[in-house]
Design a protein around this motif. Structure first.
Motif, PDB file in Angstrom:
ATOM      1  N   SER A  27     -22.491  58.986  79.799  1.00 23.02           N
ATOM      2  CA  SER A  27     -22.260  59.531  79.001  1.00 23.02           C
ATOM      3  C   SER A  27     -22.980  61.182  79.277  1.00 23.02           C
ATOM      4  CB  SER A  27     -23.848  58.930  78.236  1.00 23.02           C
ATOM      5  OG  SER A  27     -23.436  57.578  77.331  1.00 23.02           O
ATOM      6  N   ARG A  28     -23.725  61.391  80.040  1.00 18.95           N
ATOM      7  CA  ARG A  28     -23.814  62.837  80.923  1.00 18.95           C
ATOM      8  C   ARG A  28     -22.430  63.769  80.716  1.00 18.95           C
ATOM      9  NH1 ARG A  28     -29.084  60.763  82.253  1.00 18.95           N
ATOM     10  NH2 ARG A  28     -28.565  60.353  84.931  1.00 18.95           N
ATOM     11  N   ALA A  29     -22.048  62.968  81.735  1.00 18.33           N
ATOM     12  CA  ALA A  29     -21.325  62.767  81.866  1.00 18.33           C
ATOM     13  C   ALA A  29     -20.115  63.666  81.122  1.00 18.33           C
ATOM     14  CB  ALA A  29     -20.114  62.580  83.107  1.00 18.33           C
ATOM     15  N   ARG A  30     -20.135  63.170  80.466  1.00 14.10           N
ATOM     16  CA  ARG A  30     -19.039  63.142  79.246  1.00 14.10           C
ATOM     17  C   ARG A  30     -19.525  64.136  77.950  1.00 14.10           C
ATOM     18  NH1 ARG A  30     -18.414  57.996  79.627  1.00 14.10           N
ATOM     19  NH2 ARG A  30     -20.054  57.045  78.547  1.00 14.10           N
ATOM     20  N   GLN A  31     -20.846  64.639  77.875  1.00 17.68           N
ATOM     21  CA  GLN A  31     -21.514  65.174  77.101  1.00 17.68           C
ATOM     22  C   GLN A  31     -21.599  66.556  78.003  1.00 17.68           C
ATOM     23  OE1 GLN A  31     -24.870  63.300  76.903  1.00 17.68           O
ATOM     24  NE2 GLN A  31     -24.870  62.430  75.137  1.00 17.68           N
ATOM     25  N   VAL A  32     -21.934  66.918  79.036  1.00 17.02           N
ATOM     26  CA  VAL A  32     -21.676  68.535  80.153  1.00 17.02           C
ATOM     27  C   VAL A  32     -20.112  68.691  80.226  1.00 17.02           C
ATOM     28  CG1 VAL A  32     -21.148  68.898  82.347  1.00 17.02           C
ATOM     29  CG2 VAL A  32     -22.903  67.741  81.621  1.00 17.02           C
ATOM     30  N   GLU A  33     -19.285  67.835  79.519  1.00 16.36           N
ATOM     31  CA  GLU A  33     -17.386  68.649  79.469  1.00 16.36           C
ATOM     32  C   GLU A  33     -17.685  68.715  78.064  1.00 16.36           C
ATOM     33  OE1 GLU A  33     -14.923  68.339  81.978  1.00 16.36           O
ATOM     34  OE2 GLU A  33     -16.947  68.132  83.603  1.00 16.36           O
ATOM     35  N   GLN A  34     -18.123  68.000  77.650  1.00 17.69           N
ATOM     36  CA  GLN A  34     -17.849  68.418  75.951  1.00 17.69           C
ATOM     37  C   GLN A  34     -18.969  70.283  76.039  1.00 17.69           C
ATOM     38  OE1 GLN A  34     -19.386  66.098  72.794  1.00 17.69           O
ATOM     39  NE2 GLN A  34     -19.486  67.567  71.396  1.00 17.69           N
ATOM     40  N   LEU A  35     -19.377  69.970  76.421  1.00 23.96           N
ATOM     41  CA  LEU A  35     -20.993  71.550  76.615  1.00 23.96           C
ATOM     42  C   LEU A  35     -20.039  72.525  76.907  1.00 23.96           C
ATOM     43  CD1 LEU A  35     -23.204  73.273  76.711  1.00 23.96           C
ATOM     44  CD2 LEU A  35     -23.906  72.347  78.546  1.00 23.96           C
ATOM     45  N   LYS A  36     -19.209  72.181  77.820  1.00 19.05           N
ATOM     46  CA  LYS A  36     -17.868  73.446  78.514  1.00 19.05           C
ATOM     47  C   LYS A  36     -17.193  73.541  78.201  1.00 19.05           C
ATOM     48  CE  LYS A  36     -16.483  71.811  82.915  1.00 19.05           C
ATOM     49  NZ  LYS A  36     -15.977  70.756  84.176  1.00 19.05           N
ATOM     50  N   HIS A  37     -16.809  72.011  77.035  1.00 17.19           N
ATOM     51  CA  HIS A  37     -15.544  72.955  76.685  1.00 17.19           C
ATOM     52  C   HIS A  37     -15.619  74.096  75.050  1.00 17.19           C
ATOM     53  CE1 HIS A  37     -12.655  71.115  78.156  1.00 17.19           C
ATOM     54  NE2 HIS A  37     -12.811  69.713  78.174  1.00 17.19           N
ATOM     55  N   PHE A  38     -17.532  73.745  74.760  1.00 18.99           N
ATOM     56  CA  PHE A  38     -17.794  74.451  73.364  1.00 18.99           C
ATOM     57  C   PHE A  38     -17.936  75.808  74.140  1.00 18.99           C
ATOM     58  CE2 PHE A  38     -21.378  76.191  71.228  1.00 18.99           C
ATOM     59  CZ  PHE A  38     -21.637  75.352  69.895  1.00 18.99           C
ATOM     60  N   ILE A  39     -18.342  75.627  75.678  1.00 14.39           N
ATOM     61  CA  ILE A  39     -18.997  77.507  75.408  1.00 14.39           C
ATOM     62  C   ILE A  39     -17.706  78.504  75.645  1.00 14.39           C
ATOM     63  CG2 ILE A  39     -19.988  79.234  77.693  1.00 14.39           C
ATOM     64  CD1 ILE A  39     -21.419  76.901  77.813  1.00 14.39           C
ATOM     65  N   ARG A  40     -16.428  77.444  76.385  1.00 16.70           N
ATOM     66  CA  ARG A  40     -14.624  78.217  76.478  1.00 16.70           C
ATOM     67  C   ARG A  40     -14.690  78.448  75.096  1.00 16.70           C
ATOM     68  NH1 ARG A  40     -14.091  74.065  81.029  1.00 16.70           N
ATOM     69  NH2 ARG A  40     -12.953  73.312  79.064  1.00 16.70           N
ATOM     70  N   ARG A  41     -14.606  78.087  74.143  1.00 19.25           N
ATOM     71  CA  ARG A  41     -14.071  77.728  72.524  1.00 19.25           C
ATOM     72  C   ARG A  41     -14.994  78.675  71.520  1.00 19.25           C
ATOM     73  NH1 ARG A  41     -15.287  72.893  70.786  1.00 19.25           N
ATOM     74  NH2 ARG A  41     -16.623  73.466  69.095  1.00 19.25           N
ATOM     75  N   GLU A  42     -16.361  79.158  72.197  1.00 19.71           N
ATOM     76  CA  GLU A  42     -17.550  79.653  71.355  1.00 19.71           C
ATOM     77  C   GLU A  42     -18.099  80.770  71.850  1.00 19.71           C
ATOM     78  OE1 GLU A  42     -17.117  79.122  67.884  1.00 19.71           O
ATOM     79  OE2 GLU A  42     -16.303  76.896  68.024  1.00 19.71           O
ATOM     80  N   VAL A  43     -18.013  80.925  73.139  1.00 22.83           N
ATOM     81  CA  VAL A  43     -18.639  82.116  73.956  1.00 22.83           C
ATOM     82  C   VAL A  43     -17.519  82.960  74.533  1.00 22.83           C
ATOM     83  CG1 VAL A  43     -20.906  82.419  75.477  1.00 22.83           C
ATOM     84  CG2 VAL A  43     -20.546  80.704  74.246  1.00 22.83           C
ATOM     85  N   PRO A  44     -17.965  84.188  74.332  1.00 24.43           N
ATOM     86  CA  PRO A  44     -17.594  85.146  74.598  1.00 24.43           C
ATOM     87  C   PRO A  44     -17.676  85.263  76.478  1.00 24.43           C
ATOM     88  CG  PRO A  44     -18.091  85.686  72.635  1.00 24.43           C
ATOM     89  CD  PRO A  44     -18.664  84.603  72.971  1.00 24.43           C
ATOM     90  N   PRO A  45     -15.985  85.774  76.875  1.00 21.95           N
ATOM     91  CA  PRO A  45     -16.583  85.209  78.323  1.00 21.95           C
ATOM     92  C   PRO A  45     -17.556  86.084  78.993  1.00 21.95           C
ATOM     93  CG  PRO A  45     -14.470  84.967  77.631  1.00 21.95           C
ATOM     94  CD  PRO A  45     -15.372  85.076  76.478  1.00 21.95           C
ATOM     95  N   ALA A  46     -17.558  87.284  78.840  1.00 27.62           N
ATOM     96  CA  ALA A  46     -18.530  88.213  79.033  1.00 27.62           C
ATOM     97  C   ALA A  46     -19.818  88.896  78.498  1.00 27.62           C
ATOM     98  CB  ALA A  46     -17.861  89.622  78.514  1.00 27.62           C
TER      99      ALA A  46
END
Length: 261
Positions: free
Chosen positions: A160-179
């Motif tokens: 579950s943690r592994a999948r949640q970390v992947e979800q976290l990474k996708h969320f960051i790419r989608r919602e947080v500007p790279p800079a």
């Protein structure tokens, strides 16, 4: 992202110039003990949170309501406001979102901030029906620059943690500007280095000191389940308050990190 109402000017003590102090703390729903010795610790936690003297405080296992506990612990002065609001020191804004709905109430993640809140999001991270998990994303105005903070409480099962970390990474790419400066903090429930290595590959780093940091279990801490990672911020230190008062309040110890802005 939901837009929050800007906070009035903070009446809390001004933070050190150029230094950002961030804390994360799993408060165990503000209650400790079992059966007849079950005790309400939320009042002590209120003093403790203020003593952390952090600009940003990330909290997990925070109760919004619980009817049964409110009745059982009424003589111990159960607060008449949600725990996040109760714990917020004067001059701080409190943000809370529910992760788990139970028969008698609900609980989730919270963030307390000295800086004005300009946006809030919540995303469900539940991987199976036995564990209700979520992330809280708060955007802050720090000295005129937008900073993003994500509060997480990951699952107990490694898969579950592994999948949640992947979800976290996708969320960051989608919602947080790279800079944009980004902090990810919370209870990762991870006993090994795998999540740390995964986040490092995504430029989310934690301070690495010579001394080993441990936060769980609070009475005799052996592992670090709680972490504060950052991107585009320079970590300068990591510390854990210790002593009897701290292990009485929760099964976790708080973790405090400092960064250069």
């Amino acid at each position: 992202m939901t837009t929050a109402h800007p906070a009035a000017a903070s009446t809390a003590a001004d933070p050190a110039p150029g230094l950002l102090r961030v804390a994360t703390y799993n408060i165990h729903k503000g209650v400790q003990g079992m059966g007849p010795v079950r005790r309400l610790e939320i009042h002590n936690l209120g003093h403790a949170v203020e003593q952390l003297d952090a600009d940003i405080i990330c909290l997990q296992e925070v109760r919004r309501i619980n009817g049964r506990e409110a009745v059982r612990l009424a003589r111990q002065r159960w607060p008449d406001v949600p725990q996040a609001d109760y714990l917020a020191p004067e001059g701080y804004q409190a943000v809370y979102r529910t992760n788990a709905f139970t028969r008698h109430g609900e609980h989730g993640n919270a963030l307390l901030s000295r800086w004005p809140v300009v946006g809030v999001q919540h995303e469900d991270m539940s991987d199976h029906w036995l564990e209700q998990r979520g992330l809280l994303h708060v955007e802050l105005d720090v000295l005129g620059r937008h900073m993003h903070v994500i509060v997480v409480h990951l699952g107990l099962v490694p898969g579950s943690r592994a999948r949640q970390v992947e979800q976290l990474k996708h969320f960051i790419r989608r919602e947080v500007p790279p800079a944009a400066p980004l902090i990810v903090a919370g209870d990762f429930n991870d006993w090994g280095p795998q999540i740390k290595h995964t986040l490092a590959r995504n430029r989310l780093l934690e301070f690495e000191g010579a001394q080993r940091v441990t936060t769980y279990p609070s009475r005799l801490p052996m592992v670090q389940l709680d972490h504060i990672y950052a991107r585009h911020l320079q970590p300068t230190g990591l510390q854990v308050p210790r002593g009897r008062i701290w292990w009485r309040m929760s099964d976790h110890l708080p973790l405090i990190a400092e960064f250069r802005l």
